[in-house]
Write an enzyme that holds these catalytic residues in place. Structure first.
Site, PDB file in Angstrom:
ATOM      1  N   ALA A 137      24.316 -14.228  -5.671  1.00  0.00           N
ATOM      2  CA  ALA A 137      25.072 -14.599  -4.740  1.00  0.00           C
ATOM      3  C   ALA A 137      25.284 -15.298  -4.066  1.00  0.00           C
ATOM      4  O   ALA A 137      25.501 -16.088  -2.952  1.00  0.00           O
ATOM      5  CB  ALA A 137      25.193 -13.433  -3.791  1.00  0.00           C
ATOM      6  N   ARG A 224       5.439  -8.646 -23.234  1.00  0.00           N
ATOM      7  CA  ARG A 224       4.841 -10.546 -23.674  1.00  0.00           C
ATOM      8  C   ARG A 224       4.667 -10.922 -22.445  1.00  0.00           C
ATOM      9  O   ARG A 224       4.580 -11.829 -23.069  1.00  0.00           O
ATOM     10  CB  ARG A 224       4.822 -10.495 -25.434  1.00  0.00           C
ATOM     11  N   ASP A 245      18.095   0.432  -1.184  1.00  0.00           N
ATOM     12  CA  ASP A 245      19.804   1.082  -1.502  1.00  0.00           C
ATOM     13  C   ASP A 245      19.827   1.575  -2.658  1.00  0.00           C
ATOM     14  O   ASP A 245      21.244   2.375  -2.302  1.00  0.00           O
ATOM     15  CB  ASP A 245      21.163  -0.051  -1.451  1.00  0.00           C
ATOM     16  N   ASP A 271      18.298  -6.689   2.985  1.00  0.00           N
ATOM     17  CA  ASP A 271      19.375  -8.304   1.888  1.00  0.00           C
ATOM     18  C   ASP A 271      20.914  -7.446   2.533  1.00  0.00           C
ATOM     19  O   ASP A 271      21.766  -8.235   1.770  1.00  0.00           O
ATOM     20  CB  ASP A 271      19.324  -7.862   0.944  1.00  0.00           C
ATOM     21  N   ALA A 306      25.563  -8.911  -5.410  1.00  0.00           N
ATOM     22  CA  ALA A 306      25.611  -9.775  -3.902  1.00  0.00           C
ATOM     23  C   ALA A 306      24.193  -8.663  -2.936  1.00  0.00           C
ATOM     24  O   ALA A 306      24.093  -7.630  -3.190  1.00  0.00           O
ATOM     25  CB  ALA A 306      26.903  -9.772  -2.547  1.00  0.00           C
TER      26      ALA A 306
END
Length: 378
Positions: A137, A224, A245, A271, A306
């Protein structure tokens, strides 16, 4: 004037050593003592056997209650802080996103004023030294290669309050920036990155000590091509951020993090953006349009996920209910672990001498009562 001394009784208190059953005395805005048996004389507040946690510490949050820290508006920021405080988040590090050099300086300076006042515990720069292909975002047009001279200007504007910066290790100059941050007392975090496993290990060896919201906006884990996820989970020097969340990370993937790193290295963060506490609708984050629907925030133009719209006690509750983490371990992952990762040694702990920031949790692990610096909030 200092708040009136008070003793919380009949507590189950989460301390650094374990669970303390008894009483917690608060005086002069700090924790005076913990004990059992008869409480000291004076004002007594009975919490009826409920959990008493240290005030939670959110080290990766961009806003809430209609304001975003990138707006650099002091009154709006105070509303965000007050809202989080009422929910039990007594300490926050104000998070910025990628911006122009001029705007970043202005934002850092404005947040430093709030740090001087004691309203914020520090400043966090999530951009602009991150990978375009993992920008999430952040506005890709505002991203740029690490520049220690620009970083030094932020440090000057921040007046000692810049606490953390996220860097993509594969970018030119990244390791030099990480070393410069570490030597300046700023925590370097690895995130928003296409780095290989080897490039990530090199960043940790250079001094980076946090993984920014593990899984999100980073090269995925491959058997890998293990990338930054495996490098962070396997390194005991690294605190691993987790946005719990249950939108950013599936519970099954979050369980892998807890099992691999242990709760002592998992740092629960939100966040969160300005939409937190307001509900669905259209908002902005760092100049980008974000639509929130059903509590899930996505960039309108790209559909990229976001910021979240939760407050930190919800992450604690999700850790207990969906990952089987004990209440004390979940609380520590939202208090002493993030505080320790950023060098905020006196926060997120219930012990004699620490600030009297306390959270009484109800049966649903939501904030029943909140104490900040020895006074009840609300």
């Amino acid at each position: 004037m200092s708040p009136t001394p008070v003793t919380l009784t009949n507590t189950r208190t989460v301390t650094p050593e374990g669970i303390h059953e008894g009483w917690v005395q608060v005086d002069g805005g700090r924790i005076a003592a913990l004990g059992s048996g008869e409480p000291p004389r004076g004002t007594v507040h009975d919490v009826a056997g409920r959990w008493v946690a240290p005030g939670l510490v959110d080290t990766h949050v961009h806003g809430g209650a209609g304001h975003g820290f990138p707006e650099a508006d002091a009154e709006g920021a105070r509303r965000t802080i007050a809202y989080n405080r009422s929910q039990g988040v007594t300490s926050m590090v104000g998070g910025l996103v990628a911006a122009s050099p001029e705007d970043t300086l202005r934002q850092v300076s404005a947040l430093a004023d709030l740090c001087d006042e004691g309203e914020l515990a520090g400043i966090y720069l999530e951009g602009p030294f991150i990978a375009r292909q993992r920008c999430g975002a952040h506005d890709p047009d505002l991203l740029r290669d690490p520049d220690t001279a620009e970083f030094d200007r932020w440090l000057e504007a921040g007046r000692g309050h810049v606490r953390m910066i996220t860097v993509a290790p594969e970018l030119p100059g990244a390791l030099e920036l990480i070393r410069s941050a570490s030597s300046s007392g700023v925590v370097a975090a690895v995130g928003h990155t296409e780095a290989t496993y080897e490039e990530t290990v090199a960043a940790f060896d250079a001094g980076a000590s946090v993984a920014t919201h593990l899984y999100n906006a980073m090269r995925p884990l491959g058997h890998r091509d293990p990338g930054p996820i495996a490098a962070a989970l396997g390194d005991d020097r690294v605190a691993v951020e987790l946005i719990l969340d249950l939108v950013h990370v599936h519970a099954g993937a979050a369980q892998v993090v807890v099992d691999a790193a242990g709760p002592g290295r998992v740092s629960l963060v939100t966040d969160a953006m300005n939409a937190t506490g307001l509900g669905d609708g259209e908002y902005t984050l760092g100049g980008l349009r974000v639509r929130v629907s059903g509590g899930e925030a996505r960039v309108v133009e790209t559909g990229s996920i976001a910021s979240s719209t939760i407050v930190l006690p919800q992450a604690v509750r999700n850790a207990v209910r969906h990952l089987g983490v004990s209440v004390p371990d979940a609380v520590r992952s939202a208090s002493s672990v993030p505080a320790g990762a950023l060098g905020l040694a006196d926060l997120g702990r219930v012990e004699a001498g620490a600030p009297a920031d306390l959270l009484v949790l109800d049966e649903e692990l939501a904030a029943a009562e909140v104490m900040y610096r020895g006074a009840f909030v609300g």
